[in-house]
Each structure stands twice: as C-alpha cells, then as structure tokens.
Scaffold this motif. Structure first.
Motif, mmCIF file in Angstrom:
data_model
loop_
_atom_site.group_PDB
_atom_site.id
_atom_site.type_symbol
_atom_site.label_atom_id
_atom_site.label_comp_id
_atom_site.label_asym_id
_atom_site.label_seq_id
_atom_site.Cartn_x
_atom_site.Cartn_y
_atom_site.Cartn_z
ATOM 1 N N ASP A 1 -1.859 -0.845 -3.708
ATOM 2 C CA ASP A 1 -3.122 -0.301 -3.200
ATOM 3 C C ASP A 1 -2.993 1.198 -2.946
ATOM 4 O OD1 ASP A 1 -5.854 -0.811 -1.854
ATOM 5 O OD2 ASP A 1 -4.732 0.244 -0.284
ATOM 6 N N LYS B 1 9.733 -2.642 17.450
ATOM 7 C CA LYS B 1 10.714 -1.547 17.542
ATOM 8 C C LYS B 1 10.367 -0.548 18.636
ATOM 9 C CE LYS B 1 8.827 1.001 13.578
ATOM 10 N NZ LYS B 1 9.137 1.359 12.193
ATOM 11 N N ARG C 1 8.426 1.908 4.808
ATOM 12 C CA ARG C 1 9.151 3.150 4.610
ATOM 13 C C ARG C 1 10.480 2.888 3.893
ATOM 14 N NH1 ARG C 1 9.433 8.030 7.882
ATOM 15 N NH2 ARG C 1 8.013 7.082 9.373
ATOM 16 N N SER D 1 -14.464 -1.141 2.176
ATOM 17 C CA SER D 1 -13.419 -1.104 3.198
ATOM 18 C C SER D 1 -14.032 -0.742 4.542
ATOM 19 C CB SER D 1 -12.355 -0.081 2.807
ATOM 20 O OG SER D 1 -11.371 0.003 3.808
ATOM 21 N N ARG E 1 6.823 6.127 12.366
ATOM 22 C CA ARG E 1 5.498 6.718 12.184
ATOM 23 C C ARG E 1 5.030 7.391 13.476
ATOM 24 N NH1 ARG E 1 0.826 3.335 9.162
ATOM 25 N NH2 ARG E 1 2.395 3.424 7.528
ATOM 26 N N GLN F 1 12.771 -2.862 5.283
ATOM 27 C CA GLN F 1 11.503 -3.318 5.878
ATOM 28 C C GLN F 1 10.787 -4.260 4.922
ATOM 29 O OE1 GLN F 1 9.363 0.293 6.755
ATOM 30 N NE2 GLN F 1 10.425 0.648 8.688
ATOM 31 N N LEU G 1 0.642 -5.051 10.494
ATOM 32 C CA LEU G 1 1.726 -4.926 11.482
ATOM 33 C C LEU G 1 1.356 -3.917 12.558
ATOM 34 C CD1 LEU G 1 4.743 -4.817 8.993
ATOM 35 C CD2 LEU G 1 3.717 -6.806 10.122
ATOM 36 N N SER H 1 -2.979 -2.618 7.624
ATOM 37 C CA SER H 1 -2.232 -2.448 8.889
ATOM 38 C C SER H 1 -2.015 -3.789 9.597
ATOM 39 C CB SER H 1 -2.928 -1.445 9.813
ATOM 40 O OG SER H 1 -3.015 -0.176 9.207
ATOM 41 N N GLY I 1 0.825 -1.210 0.000
ATOM 42 C CA GLY I 1 0.000 0.000 0.000
ATOM 43 C C GLY I 1 0.855 1.255 0.000
ATOM 44 N N GLN J 1 0.663 -0.929 12.184
ATOM 45 C CA GLN J 1 1.421 0.281 11.814
ATOM 46 C C GLN J 1 2.869 0.246 12.297
ATOM 47 O OE1 GLN J 1 -0.664 4.058 11.301
ATOM 48 N NE2 GLN J 1 -2.059 3.397 12.887
ATOM 49 N N GLN K 1 -11.800 -4.774 2.501
ATOM 50 C CA GLN K 1 -10.494 -4.373 3.059
ATOM 51 C C GLN K 1 -10.688 -3.806 4.472
ATOM 52 O OE1 GLN K 1 -7.215 -0.958 2.233
ATOM 53 N NE2 GLN K 1 -7.602 -2.227 0.445
ATOM 54 N N ASN L 1 9.766 -8.127 5.622
ATOM 55 C CA ASN L 1 8.371 -8.578 5.573
ATOM 56 C C ASN L 1 8.187 -9.732 4.580
ATOM 57 O OD1 ASN L 1 8.237 -6.373 7.216
ATOM 58 N ND2 ASN L 1 6.841 -5.190 5.948
HETATM 59 N N1 LIG Z 1 -8.785 0.986 3.811
HETATM 60 C C1 LIG Z 1 -8.334 1.772 4.758
HETATM 61 O O1 LIG Z 1 -9.068 2.501 5.421
HETATM 62 C C2 LIG Z 1 -6.856 1.756 5.032
HETATM 63 C C3 LIG Z 1 -6.344 2.368 6.192
HETATM 64 C C4 LIG Z 1 -4.974 2.270 6.415
HETATM 65 C C5 LIG Z 1 -4.152 1.598 5.511
HETATM 66 N N2 LIG Z 1 -4.670 1.047 4.386
HETATM 67 C C6 LIG Z 1 -3.843 0.373 3.376
HETATM 68 O O2 LIG Z 1 -2.989 -0.555 4.027
HETATM 69 C C7 LIG Z 1 -1.619 -0.265 3.729
HETATM 70 C C8 LIG Z 1 -0.757 -0.643 4.877
HETATM 71 O O3 LIG Z 1 -1.147 0.069 6.053
HETATM 72 P P1 LIG Z 1 -0.048 0.378 7.137
HETATM 73 O O4 LIG Z 1 1.025 1.186 6.521
HETATM 74 O O5 LIG Z 1 -0.708 0.857 8.357
HETATM 75 O O6 LIG Z 1 0.485 -1.127 7.369
HETATM 76 P P2 LIG Z 1 1.510 -1.789 8.354
HETATM 77 O O7 LIG Z 1 2.287 -2.737 7.504
HETATM 78 O O8 LIG Z 1 0.812 -2.318 9.546
HETATM 79 O O9 LIG Z 1 2.457 -0.612 8.860
HETATM 80 C C9 LIG Z 1 3.431 -0.067 8.023
HETATM 81 C C10 LIG Z 1 4.481 0.620 8.836
HETATM 82 O O10 LIG Z 1 5.100 -0.290 9.741
HETATM 83 C C11 LIG Z 1 6.482 -0.065 9.800
HETATM 84 N N3 LIG Z 1 7.170 -1.268 9.303
HETATM 85 C C12 LIG Z 1 6.845 -1.992 8.215
HETATM 86 N N4 LIG Z 1 7.694 -3.026 8.091
HETATM 87 C C13 LIG Z 1 8.549 -2.943 9.123
HETATM 88 C C14 LIG Z 1 9.646 -3.715 9.532
HETATM 89 N N5 LIG Z 1 10.018 -4.794 8.846
HETATM 90 N N6 LIG Z 1 10.327 -3.355 10.659
HETATM 91 C C15 LIG Z 1 9.959 -2.251 11.356
HETATM 92 N N7 LIG Z 1 8.921 -1.450 11.011
HETATM 93 C C16 LIG Z 1 8.219 -1.810 9.896
HETATM 94 C C17 LIG Z 1 6.766 1.152 8.954
HETATM 95 O O11 LIG Z 1 6.616 2.276 9.819
HETATM 96 P P3 LIG Z 1 7.679 3.422 10.034
HETATM 97 O O12 LIG Z 1 7.087 4.502 9.231
HETATM 98 O O13 LIG Z 1 7.616 3.623 11.521
HETATM 99 O O14 LIG Z 1 9.012 2.988 9.546
HETATM 100 C C18 LIG Z 1 5.624 1.145 7.980
HETATM 101 O O15 LIG Z 1 5.342 2.406 7.454
HETATM 102 C C19 LIG Z 1 -1.647 1.224 3.382
HETATM 103 O O16 LIG Z 1 -0.541 1.628 2.605
HETATM 104 C C20 LIG Z 1 -2.937 1.321 2.615
HETATM 105 O O17 LIG Z 1 -2.748 0.859 1.298
HETATM 106 C C21 LIG Z 1 -6.006 1.116 4.145
#
Ligand SMILES: NC(=O)c1ccc[n+]([C@@H]2O[C@H](COP(=O)([O-])OP(=O)(O)OC[C@H]3O[C@@H](n4cnc5c(N)ncnc54)[C@H](OP(=O)(O)O)[C@@H]3O)[C@@H](O)[C@H]2O)c1
Length: 345
Positions: free
Chosen positions: A61, A233, A300, A168, A243, A304, A225, A223, A31, A227, A193, A308
């Motif tokens: 996405d 970490k 980011r 969603s 974040r 990462q 993970l 999300s 995403g 977020q 979603q 993953n």
């Molecule tokens: N439908 C909806 O309402 C909705 C809402 C939210 C998201 N989404 C979709 O879901 C996608 C993912 O959401 P999300 O970004 O919240 O998902 P997530 O994978 O839970 O969190 C991503 C964040 O976790 C950290 N991270 C990821 N891999 C890591 C690793 N290996 N080690 C340490 N930290 C790691 C990074 O944060 P840092 O920035 O701290 O490095 C990254 O920005 C979005 O891009 C979007 O497409 C949809």
C-alpha cells in the motif's frame, strides 16, 4: 543477484475477499508510509519487501505523499519493481492514493477531479506502472461535490489506470453516498481504508464498519498496532529508534499518555496466556471482524515483520477474550487519526 520469490510463498498466508468483490487480499498487508522513503537504502528496504512477498504478502500500500520526502516511497517501490519484483507484478496488488497535500497551489490536495487524475498519473510514473490495482480518495473533502471525487475515481477505472477504487477515512454517511454514486456510474466501491485498532474504534462508534458489511465494501485497517504503541515497547520505556522519537512524529505524546499505557499493560497478560506477542494479539483483534479484509501494517525492521506475521498461527479470539480486551482497555481508548468530520479546510 536476481531475486527469485520463495516457492513456498502461498503456504502460510490466508486471503480474504474484499467485501463482495472478487478481489482477495492477504490478511496482513504491508504499507510504505514512513519506513520506505528517502531515508532508506535499497538493500535494507528490499530485505523487508522481498521477505514480505516470500511470506504471501501480495498487497503493498502506497500513496502519493509517502516518504519522507513525499513521493519517495513510490520512487523506491518503482525501483524495487524494476529490479526485483517485475516478474511478479501480476501476483501483486499495489495501491496508491491522493488526498493530502502533494504540491503547491489549489490543485495539489483534497478531492477535485483535477488533483486526483493528475496525482494518479504522477504516481504511475514514479512507480513505473501502467496501472495501480487500487486507487483511493485518501480523505473526504467536504468542499468538493462527492460526485466529482467519485467521478474522478470512476474515470481512472475507465481509463485503465486503476482496476479497483477505494476511499480512506470516510465517515459512515459519506461512505454510503460514495458507494451509491459509484454504483450509479457502474463502478463498485471495493474497499474502505480507515484507521482501526484495539485502542482506536471510531469505525465501530460511527458504524462505518456496519455500513461496509451491509453494502459489501471490503475494509483494510491502517495503523492496527496504533503506530507501535500496542507492541508494548513504550511501556518498557523504548525511545531510541522508534516513531515516537522522530521530529514532527505522527505518533504524538497524547498517544502514549499514562492511561493508554496502562491499557496496553493490561493486554500483556492476555497475550501471554494466548502464547502470542502483543502485536499478534492486536492484529488478531482487528481481524476478528468478518468485515475486515486485511490488517495493514508498517514495519521498520525485518524482525518486526516476522513478529507480526506470527499472528497467522492464531487468528481466533473467543467471546470471553474479546470481552476481557474491552475491559482491559476501556480507559485507554484514543484516536490515532482525527475523526474525518474534523477535516474542514
Ligand atoms: N489511509 C491513511 O490515511 C493512512 C494513514 C496511515 C497509515 N496508512 C497505511 O497503513 C500502513 C500502516 O500504518 P502504520 O505504520 O501506522 O501501522 P502500524 O502497524 O500500526 O505501526 C507501524 C509501526 O509500529 C512499529 N512496529 C511494527 N511492528 C512492531 C513490532 N513487532 N514490535 C514493535 N514495534 C513494531 C514500528 O514503529 P517504529 O518506527 O517505532 O519501529 C512501525 O513503524 C501505512 O504504511 C500506510 O500504508 C494509511
């Protein structure tokens, strides 16, 4: 230099059908919510996006409001498509959404036909696309008849602007209604979603996940993970470059309270025993459910993403391990996304 996708791109990734549709998604999708907006330069964005596609991540996405600022993620992805991904368009599933505030006035958010159709047109323009593969109603609108919102999604399919449609964060009852309304219009509801992770289980509590399984609607967990919390970490005191540190962050203090961090701490030993990183454990947990088509991550950095993707080496969790994860986290469950019922205007 012109990008050429890796010949090995389909060697390691696994794909699952979205419910009872013919659409397959990679078990890990990417995403562009927060990390690919105006704050990102092209080379560092493409380093991640190109690597993702080289590893078989065929699904990207987006949404109208992703950035920051809103719209900039779609603009950046449009540049990537034009410069590097164009030859591979037919190998990709690109999604967008409308539901949150995008422009001023009464037609710039929620679920009216006016908003959804106009917003989809804007998204197509920003990305330079003729159609998106999936278009979502981004959130349930309690004040617009569901028939109108679903009617708009069906129109987008009939106009050729979306191949599939999704919803969603819709609760269970509205998911069932949306499915039926679309079915009556001859358009399948292909995917839901919701947010979902070890720490955030609302789709189990309100049985949305069971409804999707029963009705043949695929699911993609956002999300997964929590977020970044599930990486562990924040247990290690990470602050800078995370974040949590950002102004007006979607990751709030309540998401990293001591009880949550304690639950995450408990998961460390389970991950270690399995020879996995903590994020890999978290993704394998989300994907343990057969209803779950894909885990939708955000990253980011390239490191990462590589971490993953290691989940592909071990996706299987035993019943004992699942029970152990439940026990380890029972006092740390949280809601990373407000319950959809709470979204009244
Ligand atoms: N439908 C909806 O309402 C909705 C809402 C939210 C998201 N989404 C979709 O879901 C996608 C993912 O959401 P999300 O970004 O919240 O998902 P997530 O994978 O839970 O969190 C991503 C964040 O976790 C950290 N991270 C990821 N891999 C890591 C690793 N290996 N080690 C340490 N930290 C790691 C990074 O944060 P840092 O920035 O701290 O490095 C990254 O920005 C979005 O891009 C979007 O497409 C949809």
């Amino acid at each position: 230099m012109t990008y050429r996708a890796a010949a090995s791109r389909y060697d390691a990734m696994q794909y699952r059908y979205s419910g009872r549709s013919g659409l397959k998604l990679p078990v890990v999708s990417l995403g562009l919510w927060q990390n690919f907006g105006g704050n990102r330069d092209y080379p560092s964005a493409f380093e991640i996006l190109g690597y993702a596609f080289d590893q078989g991540i065929t699904h990207f996405d987006l949404a109208n409001n992703y950035g920051p600022p809103p719209g900039s993620s779609e603009e950046l992805f449009g540049q990537v498509l034009a410069r590097d991904f164009k030859p591979y368009r037919d190998e990709m599933i690109i999604s967008s959404k409308a539901g949150y505030e995008m422009w001023e006035g009464p037609y710039g958010e929620f679920g009216s036909r006016k908003y959804l159709i106009a917003s989809c047109d804007q998204s197509l323009k920003r990305m330079g696309l003729d159609y998106v593969d999936i278009f979502y109603s981004h959130r349930y609108d309690p004040e617009t008849p569901l028939e109108e919102t679903m009617g708009a999604l069906a129109s987008l399919v009939h106009q050729g602007k979306a191949l599939y449609v999704g919803i969603s964060s819709y609760p269970e009852a509205e998911t069932r209604k949306a499915h039926q309304i679309l079915k009556d219009m001859g358009v399948p509801l292909t995917i839901h979603q919701p947010s979902y992770s070890i720490l955030n289980r609302w789709i189990e509590d309100d049985k949305t996940i069971d409804a999707c399984g029963e009705l043949g609607i695929g699911m993609i967990a956002f999300s997964p993970l929590a977020q970044g919390v599930l990486s562990g970490k924040y247990n290690r005191g990470a602050k800078s470059g995370t974040r949590a540190e950002e102004a007006n962050s979607s990751l709030r203090q309540s998401h990293i309270e001591p009880n949550v961090l304690e639950a995450v701490e408990n998961l460390g030993a389970i991950a270690e025993r399995r020879g996995q990183s903590m994020v890999q454990l978290a993704l394998s947990w989300v994907l343990r459910r057969s209803e779950m088509t894909s885990a939708l991550i955000g990253v980011r950095t390239l490191e990462q993403l590589k971490d993953n993707l290691g989940v592909l080496d071990n996706l299987t969790l035993s019943d004992e391990e699942i029970a152990e994860i439940d026990a380890a986290t029972i006092n740390g469950l949280m809601e990373l996304h407000p319950r959809p019922q709470g979204w009244l205007r």
